[in-house]
Write an enzyme that holds these catalytic residues in place. Sequence first.
Site, PDB file in Angstrom:
ATOM      1  N   SER A 102      -3.294   1.405  -1.041  1.00 52.48           N
ATOM      2  CA  SER A 102      -3.575   0.823  -2.346  1.00 52.48           C
ATOM      3  C   SER A 102      -3.485  -0.686  -2.217  1.00 52.48           C
ATOM      4  O   SER A 102      -2.682  -1.199  -1.429  1.00 52.48           O
ATOM      5  CB  SER A 102      -2.555   1.310  -3.381  1.00 52.48           C
ATOM      6  N   TYR A 133       6.221   2.161  -5.960  1.00 51.57           N
ATOM      7  CA  TYR A 133       4.841   2.434  -5.546  1.00 51.57           C
ATOM      8  C   TYR A 133       4.363   1.314  -4.620  1.00 51.57           C
ATOM      9  O   TYR A 133       3.818   1.576  -3.548  1.00 51.57           O
ATOM     10  CB  TYR A 133       3.931   2.555  -6.776  1.00 51.57           C
TER      11      TYR A 133
END
Length: 177
Positions: free
Chosen positions: A141, A154
């Site tokens: 990501s 995250y």
Amino acid sequence: MRLKDKVAVITGSGGTIGSVTAKKFAKEGAKILVTDINVEGGQKTVQEIKDFGGQAVFVEADITKVAETEKVINSALDAFGGVDVLFNNAGTELVKSLHEYTEDDYHKIMDVHLKGGFFCLRYALPIMMKQGGGVIINMGSILGLSGWLKTPTYCAAKGALVNLTRYVALEYAPYNI
């Protein structure tokens, strides 16, 4: 068919990205090991693959548990005889500030993104080495490179996964992985 007779293990393939990827790989000729904690989604993915003549099996697994990552990889061996592609796709998120996190919150995110991917690699790499090669895809990501608000674990997990991917590329390139 670029993936004809290749065996692909796709974690989180009961969800959107994993399911779409599994179906695309199957249309390219791959045999798919669908795995997810989402039983209904995983079984649906398998059925959709079989509906167009592809090959797939479903294994319910929680990749935050090391024994279950081993089960996933062994299931691919049992069903299809190998592992040519490992797509570490499973993921989850939790949106809140770091100072609001509990230990359980931390582990929920880190264990899915980093621990699960790490141990799927741990069990798939020896098979790929023995076979003479393979492909690893770790779902990253942009947040693993740049960070974002209210996503501390995250961002940390994806950043670590990016560097784990770099490590695997260096260490296992001599094995055609």
